[in-house]
Design an enzyme around this catalytic site. Structure first.
Site, mmCIF file in Angstrom:
data_model
loop_
_atom_site.group_PDB
_atom_site.id
_atom_site.type_symbol
_atom_site.label_atom_id
_atom_site.label_comp_id
_atom_site.label_asym_id
_atom_site.label_seq_id
_atom_site.Cartn_x
_atom_site.Cartn_y
_atom_site.Cartn_z
ATOM 1 N N GLN A 170 -1.213 -11.166 10.956
ATOM 2 C CA GLN A 170 0.035 -11.114 10.199
ATOM 3 C C GLN A 170 1.123 -10.441 11.040
ATOM 4 O O GLN A 170 0.977 -9.306 11.496
ATOM 5 C CB GLN A 170 -0.136 -10.347 8.880
ATOM 6 C CG GLN A 170 1.088 -10.574 7.982
ATOM 7 C CD GLN A 170 1.128 -9.726 6.750
ATOM 8 O OE1 GLN A 170 0.932 -8.508 6.822
ATOM 9 N NE2 GLN A 170 1.405 -10.321 5.608
ATOM 10 N N TYR B 155 9.903 -6.095 3.186
ATOM 11 C CA TYR B 155 10.137 -5.850 4.609
ATOM 12 C C TYR B 155 11.261 -6.743 5.141
ATOM 13 O O TYR B 155 11.962 -7.398 4.378
ATOM 14 C CB TYR B 155 8.809 -5.965 5.366
ATOM 15 C CG TYR B 155 7.839 -4.920 4.868
ATOM 16 C CD1 TYR B 155 8.160 -3.563 4.966
ATOM 17 C CD2 TYR B 155 6.656 -5.250 4.224
ATOM 18 C CE1 TYR B 155 7.316 -2.579 4.459
ATOM 19 C CE2 TYR B 155 5.802 -4.278 3.713
ATOM 20 C CZ TYR B 155 6.140 -2.938 3.838
ATOM 21 O OH TYR B 155 5.322 -1.974 3.326
ATOM 22 N N GLY C 249 -7.768 -8.470 -1.636
ATOM 23 C CA GLY C 249 -7.405 -7.317 -0.826
ATOM 24 C C GLY C 249 -8.397 -6.189 -1.011
ATOM 25 O O GLY C 249 -9.393 -6.085 -0.294
ATOM 26 N N ARG C 250 -8.136 -5.345 -2.034
ATOM 27 C CA ARG C 250 -8.981 -4.162 -2.220
ATOM 28 C C ARG C 250 -10.474 -4.472 -2.313
ATOM 29 O O ARG C 250 -11.283 -3.710 -1.770
ATOM 30 C CB ARG C 250 -8.481 -3.365 -3.432
ATOM 31 C CG ARG C 250 -7.186 -2.612 -3.092
ATOM 32 C CD ARG C 250 -6.467 -2.092 -4.313
ATOM 33 N NE ARG C 250 -5.956 -3.188 -5.119
ATOM 34 C CZ ARG C 250 -5.054 -3.059 -6.093
ATOM 35 N NH1 ARG C 250 -4.580 -1.863 -6.391
ATOM 36 N NH2 ARG C 250 -4.643 -4.105 -6.757
#
Ligand code: PHB
Length: 364
Positions: free
Chosen positions: A98, A179, A320-321
């Protein structure tokens, strides 16, 4: 009927299954922002994922906003990542990188020569970033001049080349979670005039120019993007019309022929359908505009993921987690086995604890 465990082609990238490891900031890079041996072990333990999207990684020294996050702009960083990709490939996995620039979510202490963060705007958000001194308010940003943007586009192009040279199977451009590229996309942040401000076509220009440069450098079949139309992370309010903005972006990305879109549904790491998003984002309508592969993310459990892939609406699900605490998440999903508990206090920074010491099934 398609299942989570069926293979998938995303552009040129062949996945063994449709379970994707989402990019996860872990703040364990070594000095020089280089991934080290623990990072090799961490990703290799997770190589049974159909695809690993390695953590957000700076395209340039100016792109950093948190302590000890890795880069992909120096020879040492490329060499460090090469050890990761070789080990993941030897274990039968696929891994992409990424590409990240935080824009205004940064602090002078993290930037070369104590520089100010850069953004579409000079307005400072009410947000914090993680530095050597812990969490601190972000520094006031400097608005990039239009004549600096070709250099920024070139940073992404070079980072994509470096990622391929480091052995990655492709790249995901990070255009989500407040971002830099979202700071250009949203009219809640972008207060520019000229070719990169104002109407949504102008606000999308930088992202689309970066995507075209990356595609020209490494090929559309190895290029994807991550988007988060409903996320308000880091004091970044919604766009005034997120559906129209993202419809335009997806039309253009579809024409570019990129391999995949990675869509965060709802608030990143939070509610999937926040009541504050009115009208709610119509993700199915967005998906229908894009010809390539579609990875969905955010709070999926096993049943939701199986149903979503079986319905044909999406191609793969990113977790994810669950991947932090379960290196063998694919097997646990297949066998409907229990998951290890996440030790949230060990997510950011530190060493092996909470990083490479989560046991696989049967290895307790
Ligand atoms: C973080 O470092 O907290 C972080 C990084 C990238 C994201 C989201 C959060 O996309």
């Amino acid at each position: 009927m398609t299942t989570l465990f069926d293979p998938l082609k995303l552009g040129d990238i062949a996945l063994n299954n449709r379970i994707v490891m989402a990019p996860l900031t872990r703040n364990r890079a070594l000095p020089g922002q280089v991934p080290g041996p623990l990072t090799v072990e961490y990703y290799t333990q997770r190589a049974s994922a159909g695809l690993i999207i390695a953590e957000a990684t700076q395209v340039s020294a100016m792109g950093q906003g948190y302590l000890d996050t890795p880069g992909i702009h120096s020879a040492e960083q490329v060499a460090g990542w090469r050890k990761v990709t070789d080990a993941v490939h030897a274990a039968g996995g696929r891994i992409i990188l990424q590409l990240w620039h935080v824009g205004r979510i940064s602090h002078t202490s993290l930037l070369p020569g104590g520089a100010s963060p850069v953004s579409s705007t000079s307005r400072r958000p009410n947000a914090q970033c993680f530095t050597r001194d812990g969490f601190v308010d972000v520094s006031a940003p400097r608005a990039l001049r239009d004549d600096e943007l070709p250099g920024l586009i070139d940073d992404y192009r070079r980072a994509a080349r470096n990622a391929i040279d480091a052995g990655f199977d492709g790249v995901e451009v990070h255009s989500a979670n407040s971002y830099l590229l979202e700071q250009f996309l949203r009219d809640s942040v972008n207060d520019r005039s000229g070719p990169y401000g104002g109407p949504l076509e102008n606000r999308a220009r930088l992202l689309l120019e970066i995507m075209a440069a990356v595609v020209a450098e490494v090929g559309a079949g190895r290029t994807g993007v991550r988007l988060s139309p409903a996320t308000t992370f880091c004091d970044t309010p919604l766009d005034s019309n997120p559906q129209a903005l993202h419809s335009h972006v997806l039309d253009r990305l579809s024409a570019l022929g990129i391999a995949f879109v990675h869509m965060i549904e709802g608030e990143t790491g939070g509610e999937r359908a926040p009541a504050s998003v009115k009208p709610p984002i119509d993700y199915a309508a967005l998906r229908a505009r894009f010809n390539g592969g579609w990875i969905a993310n955010n709070g999926y459990d096993r049943q939701m993921a199986m149903d979503a892939v079986a319905s044909g609406g999406i191609d793969a699900v990113a977790f994810g987690r669950p991947f932090i605490s379960n290196p063998d998440l694919v097997r646990r999903l297949r066998d409907n086995a229990p998951h290890n508990d996440l030790r949230a206090d060990l997510m950011y920074g530190g060493g092996a604890a909470g990083y490479t010491d989560y046991p696989a099934l049967g290895a307790a």
